[in-house]
Design an enzyme around this catalytic site. Structure first.
Site, PDB file in Angstrom:
ATOM      1  NE  ARG A 258      -1.393  13.860  26.720  1.00 36.85           N
ATOM      2  CZ  ARG A 258      -0.593  14.047  27.607  1.00 36.85           C
ATOM      3  NH1 ARG A 258       0.652  13.398  27.465  1.00 36.85           N
ATOM      4  NH2 ARG A 258      -0.710  14.444  28.829  1.00 36.85           N
ATOM      5  CG  ASP A 282       7.538   7.931  27.119  1.00 38.97           C
ATOM      6  OD1 ASP A 282       7.690   6.877  27.988  1.00 38.97           O
ATOM      7  OD2 ASP A 282       7.032   8.921  27.758  1.00 38.97           O
ATOM      8  CD  GLU A 294       1.411  -2.047  35.921  1.00 38.50           C
ATOM      9  OE1 GLU A 294       2.178  -3.145  36.318  1.00 38.50           O
ATOM     10  OE2 GLU A 294       1.678  -0.986  36.166  1.00 38.50           O
ATOM     11  CG  HIS A 312       3.242   8.813  29.413  1.00 37.83           C
ATOM     12  ND1 HIS A 312       3.823   9.662  28.415  1.00 37.83           N
ATOM     13  CD2 HIS A 312       2.412   9.463  30.215  1.00 37.83           C
ATOM     14  CE1 HIS A 312       3.395  10.676  28.989  1.00 37.83           C
ATOM     15  NE2 HIS A 312       2.456  10.888  29.855  1.00 37.83           N
ATOM     16  CB  ILE A 313       9.155   6.495  32.006  1.00 35.02           C
ATOM     17  CG1 ILE A 313       9.635   5.719  30.919  1.00 35.02           C
ATOM     18  CG2 ILE A 313       8.145   5.296  32.755  1.00 35.02           C
ATOM     19  CD1 ILE A 313      10.921   6.446  30.562  1.00 35.02           C
TER      20      ILE A 313
END
Length: 377
Positions: A258, A282, A294, A312-313
């Site tokens: 996080r 990430d 985006e 965040h993948i």
């Protein structure tokens, strides 16, 4: 650019027992229903109402009168929770629940469930990939290659350190951290870890060859620091400017959990100054990955060439998507069937549910993972 406001689709289903429940699945456009999830809805005869909304008022309009709610990434603050006057369960299709006002849900008698371990392997793989890329300076070396700076790459390569001579520090020692340990051991890294309860038994750490230390020691001695904590009031900005400065000069920072656990401005400053050699991030506090629009991020971290940024993948894979769908729908079906989800999947264990729930019954879901692959067709 994604569509604004409220987006909703209703899938018709055969009558099988759940047709009288109003079930809303949020984040339907940004993170669509995958084949396994869709197959499970068909299998159980659940007719999901698919909603894509971002602002609280839009979410409230989309979830009105629902009996159950599934969410991937949307924020569910107090006004949204309080609007769920008939809801019995919020099924988080993922792990972290920091975007859900769990306290309000508990007061309102709504069970909050999650899928606590679905992507531990993927996160551990991502941490190790980041560690190796940082240690070998792969992004910088690739840029040198495409620019024709071959000698510069060789000169910089002479300053690289052998990985087996380095130390990895893990802040948090839960399942994802232990998965990282199992991947790091073959590289002969020395491994340190710290956790909230330093008095907890150390048998597992000892068996894995991990030395448990306090946070200050870990930061001072580690060449790589990787975060493995949930975001809570206690961990918000745990790594602030003064704490980050305690990291070993020339070390690397990795965050796949996080973003708000770290003061991102302070991190960027230490990377610019050279106190930290690099970072792989990430997940973010100040960059909205799951928003309506985006666009290239305008952020201090994005302007640094010693940072690897990914949107965040780290928890994504075919297998993780399947697992999160299976357990997330299991949690939902349990409550709609009048039973508790598996105890490990209940976030607010002290909740008094609006409708009485019987003990969890594992037999309801026997062979579910083997069957889930066939449900996709």
């Amino acid at each position: 650019m994604r569509g604004r406001g409220l987006f909703a689709t209703i899938y018709p289903m055969p009558r099988t027992g759940f047709e009288d429940f109003r079930f809303v699945r949020l984040n339907a456009e940004v993170i669509p229903v995958n084949p396994t999830e869709a197959g499970l809805y068909r299998h159980y005869g659940i007719a999901p109402i698919l909603v894509d909304a971002y602002e609280p008022d839009d979410i409230i309009a989309g979830v009105a009168d629902c009996d159950a709610l599934a969410v991937v990434s949307a924020s569910l603050p107090e006004p949204v929770i309080r609007s769920l006057t008939g809801c019995t369960i919020i099924s988080r299709l993922g792990n972290g629940t920091d975007k859900i006002d769990v306290e309000t849900a508990t007061r309102e008698g709504i069970v909050v469930s999650n899928v606590p371990t679905f992507c531990n392997d993927e996160m551990a793989d991502h941490v190790m990939a980041s560690l190796l890329a940082l240690a070998r300076r792969i992004p910088a070396m690739s840029r040198h290659f495409y620019a024709g700076r071959f000698q510069k790459a060789r000169d910089e390569g002479l300053s690289l350190q052998r990985i087996s001579s380095l130390t990895l520090g893990l802040i948090g020692f839960g399942a994802s951290a232990k998965a990282v340990v199992r991947r790091a051991r073959p590289f002969e890294l020395k491994i340190l870890a710290t956790r909230k309860n330093m008095r907890a038994p150390r048998d597992e750490a000892d068996a894995l060859g991990v030395r448990m230390v306090d946070l200050g020691t870990l930061l001072a001695e580690s060449d790589f620091v990787s975060l493995h904590l949930p975001l809570t009031r206690e961990t918000h900005h745990l790594l602030d400017a003064s704490t980050l400065k305690k990291m070993k000069p020339g070390s690397f920072f990795i965050n796949t959990c996080r973003g708000a656990i770290t003061d991102e401005s302070a991190l960027a400053a230490l990377l610019r100054s050279g106190h930290l050699a690099g970072a792989a991030i990430d997940t973010f506090d100040d960059i909205e990955i799951f928003g309506e629009q985006e666009a290239p991020p305008d952020h201090a971290l994005a302007r640094l060439d010693n940072v690897i940024l990914t949107p965040h993948i780290s928890g994504l894979s075919v297998q993780a998507s399947r697992d999160v769908a299976i357990t997330g729908v299991e949690n939902l079906v349990s409550v709609l069937s009048g039973r508790w989800p598996h105890p490990d999947n209940v976030v607010n264990t002290g909740v008094r549910p609006r409708r009485p729930l019987k003990e969890h019954e594992p037999a309801l879901f026997d062979h579910r993972k083997d069957n889930a692959l066939h449900l996709q067709n």
